[in-house]
Design a protein around this motif. Structure first.
Motif, PDB file in Angstrom:
ATOM      1  N   THR A   1       0.800  -1.231   0.000  1.00  0.00           N
ATOM      2  CA  THR A   1       0.000   0.000   0.000  1.00  0.00           C
ATOM      3  C   THR A   1       0.829   1.275   0.000  1.00  0.00           C
ATOM      4  OG1 THR A   1      -0.119   0.099   2.422  1.00  0.00           O
ATOM      5  CG2 THR A   1      -1.787  -1.225   1.280  1.00  0.00           C
ATOM      6  N   LYS A   2       2.089   1.197   0.497  1.00  0.00           N
ATOM      7  CA  LYS A   2       2.950   2.373   0.643  1.00  0.00           C
ATOM      8  C   LYS A   2       2.367   3.388   1.635  1.00  0.00           C
ATOM      9  CE  LYS A   2       5.904   0.798  -2.282  1.00  0.00           C
ATOM     10  NZ  LYS A   2       7.214   0.286  -1.807  1.00  0.00           N
ATOM     11  N   HIS A   3       1.505   2.924   2.517  1.00  0.00           N
ATOM     12  CA  HIS A   3       0.948   3.821   3.521  1.00  0.00           C
ATOM     13  C   HIS A   3       2.019   4.082   4.580  1.00  0.00           C
ATOM     14  CE1 HIS A   3      -1.674   5.634   6.480  1.00  0.00           C
ATOM     15  NE2 HIS A   3      -2.671   5.594   5.613  1.00  0.00           N
ATOM     16  N   PRO A   4       2.313   5.353   4.898  1.00  0.00           N
ATOM     17  CA  PRO A   4       3.437   5.659   5.810  1.00  0.00           C
ATOM     18  C   PRO A   4       3.221   5.170   7.225  1.00  0.00           C
ATOM     19  CG  PRO A   4       2.195   7.642   5.282  1.00  0.00           C
ATOM     20  CD  PRO A   4       1.697   6.582   4.360  1.00  0.00           C
ATOM     21  N   LEU A   5       1.978   5.017   7.664  1.00  0.00           N
ATOM     22  CA  LEU A   5       1.757   4.543   9.023  1.00  0.00           C
ATOM     23  C   LEU A   5       2.196   3.089   9.205  1.00  0.00           C
ATOM     24  CD1 LEU A   5      -1.583   6.050  10.356  1.00  0.00           C
ATOM     25  CD2 LEU A   5       0.733   6.363  11.215  1.00  0.00           C
ATOM     26  N   PHE A   6       2.157   2.297   8.157  1.00  0.00           N
ATOM     27  CA  PHE A   6       2.648   0.928   8.270  1.00  0.00           C
ATOM     28  C   PHE A   6       4.161   0.909   8.491  1.00  0.00           C
ATOM     29  CE2 PHE A   6      -1.268  -0.174   5.726  1.00  0.00           C
ATOM     30  CZ  PHE A   6      -1.897  -0.806   6.771  1.00  0.00           C
ATOM     31  N   GLN A   7       4.863   1.869   7.896  1.00  0.00           N
ATOM     32  CA  GLN A   7       6.286   1.979   8.176  1.00  0.00           C
ATOM     33  C   GLN A   7       6.519   2.395   9.625  1.00  0.00           C
ATOM     34  OE1 GLN A   7       8.332   5.127   6.207  1.00  0.00           O
ATOM     35  NE2 GLN A   7      10.369   4.377   6.710  1.00  0.00           N
ATOM     36  N   LEU A   8       5.653   3.280  10.120  1.00  0.00           N
ATOM     37  CA  LEU A   8       5.751   3.684  11.516  1.00  0.00           C
ATOM     38  C   LEU A   8       5.502   2.501  12.444  1.00  0.00           C
ATOM     39  CD1 LEU A   8       6.008   5.857  13.699  1.00  0.00           C
ATOM     40  CD2 LEU A   8       3.591   6.366  13.378  1.00  0.00           C
ATOM     41  N   PHE A   9       4.541   1.645  12.092  1.00  0.00           N
ATOM     42  CA  PHE A   9       4.287   0.450  12.885  1.00  0.00           C
ATOM     43  C   PHE A   9       5.526  -0.440  12.927  1.00  0.00           C
ATOM     44  CE2 PHE A   9      -0.455   0.679  11.568  1.00  0.00           C
ATOM     45  CZ  PHE A   9      -0.642   1.711  12.479  1.00  0.00           C
ATOM     46  N   SER A  10       6.169  -0.627  11.779  1.00  0.00           N
ATOM     47  CA  SER A  10       7.355  -1.485  11.728  1.00  0.00           C
ATOM     48  C   SER A  10       8.511  -0.895  12.532  1.00  0.00           C
ATOM     49  CB  SER A  10       7.782  -1.687  10.270  1.00  0.00           C
ATOM     50  OG  SER A  10       6.771  -2.338   9.532  1.00  0.00           O
ATOM     51  N   LYS A  11       8.690   0.414  12.432  1.00  0.00           N
ATOM     52  CA  LYS A  11       9.783   1.050  13.156  1.00  0.00           C
ATOM     53  C   LYS A  11       9.566   0.983  14.657  1.00  0.00           C
ATOM     54  CE  LYS A  11      12.534   5.292  13.203  1.00  0.00           C
ATOM     55  NZ  LYS A  11      12.706   6.644  12.618  1.00  0.00           N
ATOM     56  N   SER A  12       8.350   1.264  15.100  1.00  0.00           N
ATOM     57  CA  SER A  12       8.045   1.172  16.526  1.00  0.00           C
ATOM     58  C   SER A  12       8.151  -0.271  17.009  1.00  0.00           C
ATOM     59  CB  SER A  12       6.647   1.714  16.806  1.00  0.00           C
ATOM     60  OG  SER A  12       6.529   3.065  16.394  1.00  0.00           O
ATOM     61  N   GLY A  13       7.664  -1.208  16.195  1.00  0.00           N
ATOM     62  CA  GLY A  13       7.751  -2.611  16.572  1.00  0.00           C
ATOM     63  C   GLY A  13       9.183  -3.097  16.687  1.00  0.00           C
TER      64      GLY A  13
ATOM     65  N   ARG B   1      -6.043  13.971   2.113  1.00  0.00           N
ATOM     66  CA  ARG B   1      -5.057  14.949   2.552  1.00  0.00           C
ATOM     67  C   ARG B   1      -4.214  14.428   3.705  1.00  0.00           C
ATOM     68  NH1 ARG B   1      -8.276  19.330   3.233  1.00  0.00           N
ATOM     69  NH2 ARG B   1      -8.105  19.674   0.997  1.00  0.00           N
ATOM     70  N   TRP B   2      -4.855  13.791   4.682  1.00  0.00           N
ATOM     71  CA  TRP B   2      -4.089  13.314   5.829  1.00  0.00           C
ATOM     72  C   TRP B   2      -3.149  12.184   5.445  1.00  0.00           C
ATOM     73  CZ3 TRP B   2      -3.285  15.663  10.185  1.00  0.00           C
ATOM     74  CH2 TRP B   2      -4.202  16.609  10.641  1.00  0.00           C
ATOM     75  N   THR B   3      -3.525  11.389   4.482  1.00  0.00           N
ATOM     76  CA  THR B   3      -2.625  10.338   4.019  1.00  0.00           C
ATOM     77  C   THR B   3      -1.354  10.927   3.439  1.00  0.00           C
ATOM     78  OG1 THR B   3      -4.539   8.965   3.512  1.00  0.00           O
ATOM     79  CG2 THR B   3      -2.441   8.340   2.510  1.00  0.00           C
ATOM     80  N   PHE B   4      -1.477  11.980   2.648  1.00  0.00           N
ATOM     81  CA  PHE B   4      -0.298  12.599   2.061  1.00  0.00           C
ATOM     82  C   PHE B   4       0.488  13.385   3.100  1.00  0.00           C
ATOM     83  CE2 PHE B   4      -0.440  11.531  -2.304  1.00  0.00           C
ATOM     84  CZ  PHE B   4      -1.776  11.295  -2.604  1.00  0.00           C
ATOM     85  N   ILE B   5      -0.165  13.885   4.125  1.00  0.00           N
ATOM     86  CA  ILE B   5       0.567  14.548   5.203  1.00  0.00           C
ATOM     87  C   ILE B   5       1.480  13.548   5.911  1.00  0.00           C
ATOM     88  CG2 ILE B   5       0.298  15.618   7.471  1.00  0.00           C
ATOM     89  CD1 ILE B   5      -2.100  17.095   6.433  1.00  0.00           C
ATOM     90  N   LEU B   6       0.961  12.327   6.166  1.00  0.00           N
ATOM     91  CA  LEU B   6       1.790  11.303   6.782  1.00  0.00           C
ATOM     92  C   LEU B   6       2.931  10.876   5.867  1.00  0.00           C
ATOM     93  CD1 LEU B   6       1.687   9.866   9.532  1.00  0.00           C
ATOM     94  CD2 LEU B   6      -0.228  11.330   8.991  1.00  0.00           C
TER      95      LEU B   6
END
Length: 270
Positions: A81-93, A255-260
């Motif tokens: 998906t290239k959704h940035p929050l999934f990268q945040l999940f991986s980094k925090s995990g 918009r919020w997706t692109f902000i992330l």
């Protein structure tokens, strides 16, 4: 692909409402587990009081594996998906999982000293867990360069999980076999309940760590946006990334997706 539940404002709202409840529940469960493990659970006739370290060692080992599986799933979703929050999940995990893995190695060493006569042996189970710790550190390092490479690295490292699980069955190891399996448990109920309660408290603690880190990143991004409006001459390089990302939004709901996405790019530009 757009995920309504992953919008930053919704994450901030839910975390503000339920974080205190999660913290209170974590304290309550941890207090019950400590009481049961110290004053209710009986002493082991072979290991004596030294065996009580299993009440933190075993749940920490489970958490190190479960967090990595969740991190691998998040990495797959990021690649799709290239959704940035999934990268945040991986980094925090990766950060939380590395802490639990290190805690597992340390408590295992203190448990093994009176049993094996040494803090460390190159046992199959111990060595594979040590490799898992290095995989966590490698994932954190790769995420500083490329999210795609880090996600692929995490997916490849998933091979080590079944090796850790079945190492005591595949090789002749000093580490004892699993006492809990799909076929039942050899642990008495008075010992099993504190282990499960500490596992629940570790789950809550991981959630608290993740919420705090996520809120900090979102708030720092909001703080940067305000500062850039007050003094637009500073942080020109970061502001270019922010403006380019916002211009890509084609609909209000995106918009919020692109902000992330801009948030990830800002951290890469640091």
């Amino acid at each position: 692909m757009y995920f309504e539940i992953l919008r930053p404002y919704l994450i901030m709202l839910c975390s503000f409402r339920y974080a205190q409840i999660l913290i209170g529940f974590c304290w309550f469960v941890a207090a019950m587990a400590i009481y049961l493990s110290i004053w209710v659970a009986p002493s082991d006739f072979q290991q004596g009081e030294n065996y009580r370290i299993i009440y933190v060692h075993v749940p920490a080992a489970w958490m190190s594996l479960l967090i990595y599986i969740a991190m691998a799933l998040s990495s797959v979703l990021f690649l799709l998906t290239k959704h940035p929050l999934f990268q945040l999940f991986s980094k925090s995990g990766a950060k939380i999982g590395a802490l639990f893995t290190l805690f597992t190695l340390l408590t295992g060493g203190f448990w093994g000293k009176p049993m094996w006569g040494t803090f460390w042996v190159w046992d199959a189970r111990l060595t594979s867990v040590l490799i898992l710790f290095f995989i966590y550190l490698g994932a954190l390092r790769f995420q500083q360069f490329s999210a795609d490479v880090a996600s692929i690295f995490i997916c490849i490292g998933l091979i080590n999980i079944p090796i850790i699980k079945f190492s005591v069955n595949w090789w002749n190891t000093l580490h004892q076999p699993s006492s809990i399996s799909q076929f039942g448990t050899s642990i008495h109920i008075s010992m099993l309940i504190p282990i499960l309660l500490i596992l629940i408290s570790f789950f809550c603690l991981s959630g608290i760590f993740f919420i705090l880190e996520t809120r900090q990143i979102i708030l720092s991004f909001s703080s940067f946006s305000v500062k850039s409006q007050i003094n637009p001459q500073n942080n020109n390089r970061k502001q270019v990334f922010f403006r380019q990302t916002i211009d890509q939004a084609k609909a209000p709901k995106e918009r919020w997706t692109f902000i992330l996405l801009g948030l990830i790019k800002l951290f890469k530009a640091l």
